[in-house]
Structures are given as structure tokens and as C-alpha cells.
Design an enzyme around this catalytic site. Structure first.
Site, mmCIF file in Angstrom:
data_model
loop_
_atom_site.group_PDB
_atom_site.id
_atom_site.type_symbol
_atom_site.label_atom_id
_atom_site.label_comp_id
_atom_site.label_asym_id
_atom_site.label_seq_id
_atom_site.Cartn_x
_atom_site.Cartn_y
_atom_site.Cartn_z
ATOM 1 N N TYR A 1 -3.328 3.868 2.281
ATOM 2 C CA TYR A 1 -3.340 4.246 3.694
ATOM 3 C C TYR A 1 -4.582 5.059 4.041
ATOM 4 C CZ TYR A 1 -2.117 6.725 7.979
ATOM 5 O OH TYR A 1 -2.145 7.256 9.238
ATOM 6 N N TYR B 1 0.838 -1.206 0.000
ATOM 7 C CA TYR B 1 0.000 0.000 0.000
ATOM 8 C C TYR B 1 0.866 1.247 0.000
ATOM 9 C CZ TYR B 1 0.897 0.758 5.022
ATOM 10 O OH TYR B 1 1.493 0.993 6.236
ATOM 11 N N CYS B 2 0.290 2.332 -0.514
ATOM 12 C CA CYS B 2 0.929 3.653 -0.455
ATOM 13 C C CYS B 2 -0.099 4.621 0.120
ATOM 14 C CB CYS B 2 1.438 4.087 -1.832
ATOM 15 S SG CYS B 2 0.149 4.286 -3.094
ATOM 16 N N TRP B 3 -0.015 5.888 -0.228
ATOM 17 C CA TRP B 3 -0.909 6.874 0.379
ATOM 18 C C TRP B 3 -2.367 6.648 -0.025
ATOM 19 C CZ3 TRP B 3 -1.927 9.984 4.088
ATOM 20 C CH2 TRP B 3 -2.863 11.021 3.956
#
Length: 350
Positions: free
Chosen positions: A123, A94-96
Site C-alpha cells: 500500500y 497487497y499489505c502495508w
């Protein structure tokens, strides 16, 4: 195709081997999914650089530079941090917001043959689930609170209960703070978001069908605020009152708080602002005991002149249901074992 999680327990119950946070180290440090590792595809400086170009120059130039940096950093992670994994490895990335950073990294992992997936919404989606769990929905757990004057070893009692198989929630451990004026712990407290992540993970790991013992706390532990769902459940939780003699509490606190009692400068700094509440004569008496190095007398004076009056005052404003009272003769191994056995017996009757 990105994976979408509809609730927090479902996310925490994932069956992936590794959770990878590809955000920058600064983003990861503020908060992340519990247990995640940080393999940033853009470091702090690179992320700032790409963002500046995107806003001030040209989005296309920013994406072009970002892509080069992302793939370069991702290749480095694969070569050094991930090279030991076998073909069946299954990571969750996952990222932002579940966009280009996590999507690009996941694509590379999939091309190798690993069973990688990306979190839909990243996130931000995770934080929405945390907020819903801790701020909007009522907690499904049945809390039972340990209450009592300062120094009755309630935090230690939680450990004895856990050893007996009782479900406990140690808020002070999660907050890295002993929950009092002198409660600072080495390393400092986590961010509010990181506290909520650890708290929600701990709660999701508990069985709602069984009672959960927690120490009675105020709405804040150090600088951290208890989220509304937990605070509401804690305020209305039935309580087991733990009591011990002033002598026993003094002996316990002198040992438990030896770090702060030995740090005279920090101790003076924490106590001096209480002049407004307790008066100059009282605080001057404490400072004199600090200068004399009399830890036991200082600890007793603090309980008699500050902690006990504060607890008695707050108790008058709270309408709580006390289901049992336990008097602990000595706050040692034998005494706390006996108290834990008594609490376990009480829980069995609920």
C-alpha cells in the site's frame, strides 16, 4: 517475485481478476486500492497485539504469534471466501509494505495453483504513486469547468452530459458532498486518502486526448481538499457559464435540498454561525422562515442574501476564461437536455 508498478495508470490497468487487501479492517476502511476486497490476515485486535509484543517484549515472539495468526486467518479465507474460484483465477495481493502479510498469503494461494502475485512495496508504494499523480505531476487532462450561481443544476448537467458520451468528472459525487454549506450527504465523506484514491482512479479512466467537463469548485468540498495537481488545472480551466432565473433556481434547490430543508434542527445549526458574516437580522429572518416551514421563501432568501453575494465576491477575485454562456430557461429534463446539447456543441469546437 513481487510486481513493481512504475506509474498509477499502469497499476490501475492491471489484468488481475481480483485485488485483495490483506491489511486489517481499520487500515482498509481508511483507504485501499479502488475495487479491492478486504481479506485481513490479522484483524484490528490481532495486529495491535502483535505490534505490542514486538515493541515491548521480543520481535521473535511477535513474528511467531503473527505467523500462527496469519496462516490461521488465511486458511479460513481460502476455505470460505475463496473456495469458489477455479484453477485459472489470478489475484493481486497487497499489505502495508508488501512484506510478510501479503507474502505469506500469496505463497499459500500459489501453492494451491492460483496465479497470485504480490504488489512490491504494498500500500505504501501505491500511495506514493497517488501522491505523485495528484501532488507532483501536472494533470494530462484538458478540463472545462461549468460555472454559475448556486442552483443552476451544474451537477445534474454533468449526468446529462455523461449520458451523451461526454467525459465528465463529478467531484461532488466522489467527495459525497454537494459542495456548499448545506451540502452534507448521508453516509458522510470518505477520508482524504480514500477521496484521492477514487479521484485518481476516475482520472486515470479518462482519455487525456478528449476534454473533461467538471463543475467549478473551491479548493475544498466539504472537509476534503482538492489535491494540488487537480486544483491547479481547475483554476486555469476555461469555463462555460450556466445561468438561470432566480425563480428557476429556487424551484430546483427546494427539490434538490429537501432533505436538509426538512431537517430543521440541522438547518438551524448550520445557518446560525453565519451571524458573523451576514448579521443578526438576516440570520434571524432565516430562522423565522424555518419556524414557519416556508422552504421556498427560505431558499430564495439564502440565495439572495448569502450564496449569490458570496459567488459574486469570489468571481471578482478570479481571472478565468469564459468561453461560452448558456441560459437555461427551466431546470427540468427538457431544459437540461438542451443545455447538455449546447455544451457538447461547444466542446466540439475546442
Amino acid at each position: 517475485m513481487a510486481l513493481k508498478f512504475s506509474d498509477l495508470p499502469g497499476l490501475y490497468a492491471h489484468d488481475f481478476d481480483t485485488v485483495i487487501d490483506v491489511r486489517s479492517p481499520a487500515e482498509f476502511a481508511e483507504d485501499h486500492l479502488p475495487g479491492a476486497i478486504n481479506l485481513p490476515v490479522l484483524n484490528n485486535e490481532e495486529r495491535a497485539q502483535v505490534g505490542t509484543i514486538y515493541v515491548q517484549q521480543n520481535p521473535f515472539l511477535a513474528r511467531k504469534l503473527g505467523a500462527a495468526l496469519v496462516f490461521r486467518n488465511a486458511a479460513n479465507h481460502i476455505e470460505h471466501s475463496l473456495s469458489h474460484h477455479e484453477g485459472g483465477w489470478k489475484p493481486l495481493v497487497y499489505c502495508w509494505r508488501g512484506g510478510q502479510r501479503s507474502g505469506s498469503f500469496t505463497w499459500m494461494l500459489q501453492q494451491i495453483g492460483w496465479r497470485a502475485e504480490v504488489v512490491d512495496g504494498g500500500y505504501r508504494a501505491y500511495r506514493r504513486l497517488v501522491n505523485r499523480y495528484l501532488y507532483d505531476d501536472p494533470l494530462p487532462h484538458r478540463l472545462v469547468a461549468l460555472d454559475g450561481y448556486t442552483g443552476t443544476a451544474k451537477t445534474d448537467l454533468l449526468m446529462y452530459l455523461k449520458a451523451r458520451g461526454v467525459q465528465v468528472l463529478d467531484l461532488e459525487d466522489i467527495a459525497n458532498h454537494r459542495g456548499s454549506l448545506l451540502g452534507e450527504m448521508p453516509g458522510g465523506q470518505p477520508s482524504q486518502k480514500a477521496f484521492e484514491s477514487a479521484l485518481s482512479a476516475a482520472l486515470c479512466g479518462l482519455d487525456p486526448a478528449r476534454p473533461v467537463v467538471v463543475e467549478a469548485e473551491s479548493s475544498k468540498i466539504g472537509s476534503l481538499i482538492l489535491p494540488p495537481s487537480l486544483w491547479t488545472a481547475l483554476r486555469t480551466a476555461p469555463r462555460i457559464q450556466v445561468s438561470a432565473s432566480l425563480e428557476a433556481r429556487t424551484a430546483y434547490l427546494v427539490k434538490a435540498y429537501d432533505d436538509i430543508l426538512s431537517d430543521t434542527e440541522r438547518l438551524r445549526d448550520r445557518l446560525s454561525p453565519l451571524r458573523f458574516h451576514r448579521g443578526h437580522d438576516v440570520v434571524d429572518g432565516w430562522l423565522a422562515l424555518i419556524d414557519a416551514g416556508d422552504k421556498r421563501a427560505l431558499t430564495r432568501a439564502l440565495m439572495e442574501q448569502h450564496y449569490d453575494p458570496a459567488y459574486a465576491k469570489s468571481s471578482k477575485t478570479r481571472a478565468v476564461k469564459i468561453i461560452a454562456q448558456i441560459d437555461v430557461a427551466a431546470l427540468d429534463d427538457a431544459g437540461l437536455n438542451a443545455a447538455a446539447a449546447r455544451v457538447e456543441e461547444i466542446l466540439g469546437q475546442l
